[in-house]
Write a protein that holds these residues in place. Structure first.
Motif, PDB file in Angstrom:
ATOM      1  N   UNK A  86      38.406 -31.136  19.371  1.00 37.82           N
ATOM      2  CA  UNK A  86      38.616 -31.084  20.819  1.00 37.82           C
ATOM      3  C   UNK A  86      39.840 -30.249  21.177  1.00 37.82           C
ATOM      4  N   UNK A  87      40.390 -29.539  20.191  1.00 31.79           N
ATOM      5  CA  UNK A  87      41.548 -28.682  20.439  1.00 31.79           C
ATOM      6  C   UNK A  87      41.058 -27.321  20.928  1.00 31.79           C
ATOM      7  N   UNK A  88      41.455 -26.905  22.136  1.00 31.32           N
ATOM      8  CA  UNK A  88      41.015 -25.597  22.642  1.00 31.32           C
ATOM      9  C   UNK A  88      41.755 -24.465  21.947  1.00 31.32           C
ATOM     10  N   UNK A  89      41.150 -23.297  21.946  1.00 31.35           N
ATOM     11  CA  UNK A  89      41.767 -22.117  21.338  1.00 31.35           C
ATOM     12  C   UNK A  89      41.389 -20.890  22.143  1.00 31.35           C
ATOM     13  N   UNK A  90      42.221 -19.857  22.019  1.00 25.98           N
ATOM     14  CA  UNK A  90      41.945 -18.585  22.670  1.00 25.98           C
ATOM     15  C   UNK A  90      42.132 -17.442  21.680  1.00 25.98           C
ATOM     16  N   UNK A  91      41.380 -16.385  21.891  1.00 21.00           N
ATOM     17  CA  UNK A  91      41.509 -15.169  21.101  1.00 21.00           C
ATOM     18  C   UNK A  91      41.603 -13.991  22.064  1.00 21.00           C
ATOM     19  N   UNK A  92      42.736 -13.303  22.035  1.00 19.61           N
ATOM     20  CA  UNK A  92      42.982 -12.201  22.978  1.00 19.61           C
ATOM     21  C   UNK A  92      42.827 -12.654  24.417  1.00 19.61           C
ATOM     22  N   UNK A 158      29.876 -11.076  22.457  1.00 17.47           N
ATOM     23  CA  UNK A 158      30.687 -12.290  22.475  1.00 17.47           C
ATOM     24  C   UNK A 158      31.416 -12.536  21.168  1.00 17.47           C
ATOM     25  N   UNK A 159      31.180 -11.696  20.152  1.00 19.99           N
ATOM     26  CA  UNK A 159      31.813 -11.926  18.861  1.00 19.99           C
ATOM     27  C   UNK A 159      32.676 -10.741  18.476  1.00 19.99           C
ATOM     28  N   UNK A 160      33.709 -11.018  17.703  1.00 18.59           N
ATOM     29  CA  UNK A 160      34.566  -9.987  17.150  1.00 18.59           C
ATOM     30  C   UNK A 160      34.690 -10.234  15.663  1.00 18.59           C
ATOM     31  N   UNK A 161      34.555  -9.220  14.870  1.00 14.85           N
ATOM     32  CA  UNK A 161      34.551  -9.367  13.419  1.00 14.85           C
ATOM     33  C   UNK A 161      35.955  -9.182  12.843  1.00 14.85           C
ATOM     34  N   UNK A 169      33.569 -15.919  21.124  1.00 20.26           N
ATOM     35  CA  UNK A 169      34.307 -16.170  22.359  1.00 20.26           C
ATOM     36  C   UNK A 169      33.378 -16.174  23.557  1.00 20.26           C
ATOM     37  N   UNK A 170      33.866 -16.700  24.641  1.00 18.12           N
ATOM     38  CA  UNK A 170      33.081 -16.780  25.873  1.00 18.12           C
ATOM     39  C   UNK A 170      34.022 -16.713  27.057  1.00 18.12           C
ATOM     40  N   UNK A 171      33.839 -15.714  27.898  1.00 16.70           N
ATOM     41  CA  UNK A 171      34.685 -15.607  29.082  1.00 16.70           C
ATOM     42  C   UNK A 171      34.408 -16.759  30.031  1.00 16.70           C
ATOM     43  N   UNK A 255      49.660 -18.630  27.476  1.00 15.77           N
ATOM     44  CA  UNK A 255      48.516 -18.859  28.351  1.00 15.77           C
ATOM     45  C   UNK A 255      47.796 -20.146  28.002  1.00 15.77           C
ATOM     46  N   UNK A 256      47.641 -20.411  26.699  1.00 18.85           N
ATOM     47  CA  UNK A 256      46.980 -21.648  26.277  1.00 18.85           C
ATOM     48  C   UNK A 256      47.842 -22.854  26.604  1.00 18.85           C
ATOM     49  N   UNK A 257      49.171 -22.721  26.455  1.00 13.78           N
ATOM     50  CA  UNK A 257      50.063 -23.822  26.792  1.00 13.78           C
ATOM     51  C   UNK A 257      49.965 -24.196  28.257  1.00 13.78           C
ATOM     52  N   UNK A 258      49.906 -23.199  29.121  1.00  9.50           N
ATOM     53  CA  UNK A 258      49.754 -23.473  30.551  1.00  9.50           C
ATOM     54  C   UNK A 258      48.418 -24.144  30.828  1.00  9.50           C
ATOM     55  N   UNK A 259      47.394 -23.700  30.108  1.00  9.42           N
ATOM     56  CA  UNK A 259      46.070 -24.290  30.300  1.00  9.42           C
ATOM     57  C   UNK A 259      46.052 -25.753  29.852  1.00  9.42           C
TER      58      UNK A 259
END
Length: 362
Positions: A86-92, A158-161, A169-171, A255-259
């Protein structure tokens, strides 16, 4: 077992899940998942699903959730592993739905990225899609038409290698934010605020029993009452955050911390909103019983109706919310802190350390 099933190879799918909501989802998925895999993946195979619920994501080995999942599944004999956290994550700056390790046949799904509604079907679709992907199995013809739920993992681009790893990822930070609030389960906060409820009952009783406050309620404009009601909710939320130290310091991923903090605020807002609705209902019932119509009309000096009772109930609820905010300071920290990711992760790290100590002793 039938002759057909005994002649088919057996594939063991491991579901490794963090405690709380991911663990509940994994447990609910496990019973029917073999049948779903047989129906949706185009290969004759017998599926067996094994479920483990433990704080794998809280283990500090490795740099990310996928590394920690790899570390954990090395001790198993699973053919493929799908891990739920349940831990969110972000990439770029974009929310991560899943991290996939092709070589080890391990994938990690970030449950919040799947949104806040129809969570079980979405997790099931994601698990089936990732199992097929890791094993190189195409979808069965009847299951090849993507649905709105599976679109999270199938959208083009939606994917980056990155070497043998894939980040899906998903916007859409709003979907992630809704998923974070859903994962925090604000209704549990409402049920756990026993001390706050006692304070709110005392504050509401004061507003319902004193005739001077009836006159004040009848004299207030609707917009003043509405503004005061919203302000009392804000005080409640602020008091919970400050009193239980729920605000998380932003780390490298600002950005993730604010989220994360925004998710905590929204969770508390939903939880206190439900709390206020319960208080409104209780105060309405009490007011209808203990305040006679004739006596209220005598105090106000005019005929009264539902509107006058409504104003009194709202003012009593406002007073109850402010008193409940003060009472929330007496709540058990563990009850309230479960809505904050940082505190929940610290609890899991402590549990992971204890489990590792026990394992080493054995």
């Amino acid at each position: 077992m039938s002759d057909r099933s005994t002649s088919e190879p057996i594939t063991v799918v491991g579901l490794l899940a963090d405690p709380n909501l991911p663990g509940e989802l994994a447990t609910r998925l496990a019973d029917g998942l073999p049948q779903v895999l047989s129906a949706r993946l185009d290969v004759p195979r017998t599926w067996r699903v094994e479920t483990v619920v433990e704080p794998f994501e809280a283990n500090d080995r490795g740099e990310g959730a996928l590394d920690r999942a790899r570390e954990r599944v090395r001790r198993t004999r699973w053919d493929v592993a799908v891990c739920l956290t349940d831990v969110p994550a972000k990439s770029s700056g974009v929310p991560v739905v899943a991290q996939v390790g092709e070589r080890e046949r391990v994938a990690v799904i970030s449950v919040p990225a799947l949104g806040g509604v129809r969570l079980l079907p979405r997790v099931r679709d994601a698990v089936v899609d990732l199992v097929g992907r890791l094993l190189g199995i195409d979808a069965a013809p009847a299951a090849r038409r993507p649905t709105r739920r599976t679109a999270l993992l199938h959208e083009p681009g939606a994917t980056t290698e990155d070497t043998d790893e894939t980040v899906v990822t998903q916007r859409g930070s709003l979907r992630l934010l809704a998923g974070m609030v859903r994962t925090n389960r604000p209704w549990r906060l409402t049920l756990g605020l026993s001390a706050a409820l006692a304070g709110a009952a005392a504050g509401s009783a004061f507003g319902l029993l004193y005739s001077n406050l009836w006159e004040l309620a009848a004299a207030l404009d609707v917009w003043r009452l509405a503004l005061a009601f919203v302000g009392s909710l804000a005080i409640f939320v602020f008091w919970l955050i400050v009193g239980h130290r729920l605000w998380e310091r932003t780390g490298p991923e600002r950005g993730l911390g604010r989220l994360l903090n925004l998710g905590t605020v929204l969770t508390l807002t939903v939880g206190t909103g439900v709390f206020s609705l319960v208080l409104l209902v209780l105060n309405s019932a009490v007011a209808s019983v203990i305040i006679p119509v004739d006596y209220l009309a005598q105090v106000l000096g005019r005929p009264v109706g539902v509107a006058e009772y409504g104003r009194i109930v709202v003012l009593a609820t406002i007073m109850g919310l402010v008193a409940g905010a003060v009472g929330s300071g007496l709540e058990d920290d563990a009850t309230v802190r479960q809505v904050a990711y940082g505190h929940r992760q610290q609890d899991r790290r402590d549990l992971a350390a204890r489990l590792e100590t026990v394992s080493e002793e054995e």
